[in-house]
Design a protein around this motif. Sequence first.
Motif, short mmCIF file in Angstrom:
data_model
loop_
_atom_site.label_atom_id
_atom_site.label_comp_id
_atom_site.label_asym_id
_atom_site.label_seq_id
_atom_site.Cartn_x
_atom_site.Cartn_y
_atom_site.Cartn_z
N PRO A 47 -36.39 -6.16 19.62
CA PRO A 47 -35.37 -7.07 20.16
C PRO A 47 -34.37 -6.30 21.02
CG PRO A 47 -34.88 -6.54 17.86
CD PRO A 47 -36.22 -5.92 18.18
N LEU A 48 -33.83 -6.97 22.03
CA LEU A 48 -32.86 -6.31 22.89
C LEU A 48 -31.57 -6.01 22.15
CD1 LEU A 48 -33.31 -8.39 26.18
CD2 LEU A 48 -34.16 -6.08 25.69
N MET A 49 -31.30 -6.76 21.08
CA MET A 49 -30.08 -6.58 20.32
C MET A 49 -30.35 -6.92 18.86
SD MET A 49 -26.34 -7.94 21.51
CE MET A 49 -26.98 -9.59 21.82
N GLN A 50 -29.67 -6.21 17.94
CA GLN A 50 -29.83 -6.45 16.52
C GLN A 50 -28.45 -6.68 15.89
OE1 GLN A 50 -32.92 -3.74 14.62
NE2 GLN A 50 -32.71 -2.71 16.61
N ARG A 51 -28.41 -7.53 14.87
CA ARG A 51 -27.12 -7.91 14.26
C ARG A 51 -26.38 -6.73 13.66
NH1 ARG A 51 -29.33 -12.75 10.64
NH2 ARG A 51 -31.10 -11.31 10.70
N HIS A 52 -27.10 -5.87 12.95
CA HIS A 52 -26.41 -4.75 12.32
C HIS A 52 -25.84 -3.79 13.37
CE1 HIS A 52 -30.37 -2.72 12.88
NE2 HIS A 52 -29.61 -1.64 13.02
N TYR A 53 -26.52 -3.71 14.52
CA TYR A 53 -26.03 -2.85 15.59
C TYR A 53 -24.72 -3.39 16.16
CZ TYR A 53 -26.70 0.76 19.14
OH TYR A 53 -26.56 1.89 19.92
N VAL A 54 -24.65 -4.73 16.32
CA VAL A 54 -23.41 -5.36 16.77
C VAL A 54 -22.29 -5.08 15.77
CG1 VAL A 54 -22.27 -7.55 17.25
CG2 VAL A 54 -24.61 -7.17 18.06
N THR A 55 -22.60 -5.24 14.49
CA THR A 55 -21.59 -5.04 13.45
C THR A 55 -21.10 -3.59 13.40
OG1 THR A 55 -22.66 -6.76 12.13
CG2 THR A 55 -21.11 -5.33 10.99
N MET A 56 -22.02 -2.66 13.55
CA MET A 56 -21.66 -1.25 13.45
C MET A 56 -20.86 -0.75 14.64
SD MET A 56 -25.20 0.42 11.94
CE MET A 56 -24.62 2.12 12.02
N PHE A 57 -21.20 -1.23 15.84
CA PHE A 57 -20.68 -0.57 17.04
C PHE A 57 -19.79 -1.42 17.94
CE2 PHE A 57 -24.60 1.70 15.91
CZ PHE A 57 -24.05 2.95 15.69
N TYR A 58 -19.61 -2.69 17.62
CA TYR A 58 -18.77 -3.53 18.46
C TYR A 58 -17.33 -2.98 18.46
CZ TYR A 58 -16.74 -7.72 20.55
OH TYR A 58 -16.09 -8.59 21.40
N GLY A 59 -16.87 -2.58 19.62
CA GLY A 59 -15.50 -2.08 19.76
C GLY A 59 -15.28 -0.64 19.33
N LEU A 60 -16.33 0.02 18.85
CA LEU A 60 -16.18 1.41 18.39
C LEU A 60 -16.06 2.35 19.58
CD1 LEU A 60 -16.26 3.52 16.07
CD2 LEU A 60 -18.74 3.60 16.42
#
Length: 337
Positions: free
Chosen positions: A283-296
């Motif tokens: 997938p181009l994007m994964q939920r845990h990746y959004v959670t881990m790195f959004y705004g980091l």
Amino acid sequence: MNGEISLVTGGSGHLGNNLIRLLLSKNINVRTTVRNIHNKAPFKGLDCDIVQADITDRDSLKKAFKGITNLYAVAANFSMWAKNPKVEIYDNNLHGTQNVFDIAKECGIKNIVYVSSVASLDYTKLPAHVDNGYNKDRRNTYYNSKNDSDKLAIELGKKYGIRTVLILPSAIISREAFKLSYSNNLVYKILNGEIPVDTNVTLNWIDVKDVAFGAYNAMIKGNNSQRYILANEQHTTIQESVKIASERYPELKLKTPKKIPKWLLYSIAGLMENVSKLTGTEPLMQRHYVTMFYGLKQDFDITNSKKDLGFSPKPSKEVLIAALDYLKNDWGNIKIE
């Protein structure tokens, strides 16, 4: 040191190949391992010994490690997704690390520079520093593999009496490359206008030659069991990266990626994951990746690397421009509207 043989695992990869070139420029005898012995393109014009080996195959490592004093453990599985992530990513990297150190001990290797990753750092306190400890977020299989492999390398180095120095690179880009690495591919996508939305995930670009230099100096003068971050001190956002590309190549008419809220990104990622289960593709994007790195903000304290290794990386903007030029001019096939 010039009379000794240095071995680089994963010599056809981006960092491995650049490291070989650096070592040869220092008149060091080099042996390298590759999984595909028939792929000669990365080694054209390079006077190095090429042997077939895989970090998951102990017998092949025994043949490759004979007569080696200094080992650069570069080879690893760098993937953010797999059909079976536990086996293909986590087990591959952990078992590979165990095999490399077991066979290094058996073959009498004295020094190992082990390539870890900034993925193994604790990001709860920024700028991230090795003294902060390890990444406590266990949602990403690749990050888990680097986290635990990093710990294992230090543990085995102490157990076997092998001087072990770890380097932790960030997003490695630029030349020379014989296939698109994860990070170079992201730059390539920027050039092709394939970044439609800003995921609010920041990047820390670092030049592959600076990382190779850091690895070499880690072997020469790095402290045993020390972890050295090889990154720039400040991050670059996706929007900044696209803007740099747009200014460099206005004819590409690159559009600034649109910012969308986290909840929407998370929902889109969920849909992409469901499609991935049906298609068996990443997938181009994964939920845990959004959670881990959004705004980091991926900012790093590289004080120890500067002091001990003389590490002085090129600024991230300069690095990104060099990578953009390389990928556009040497790889081509950039879509122009």
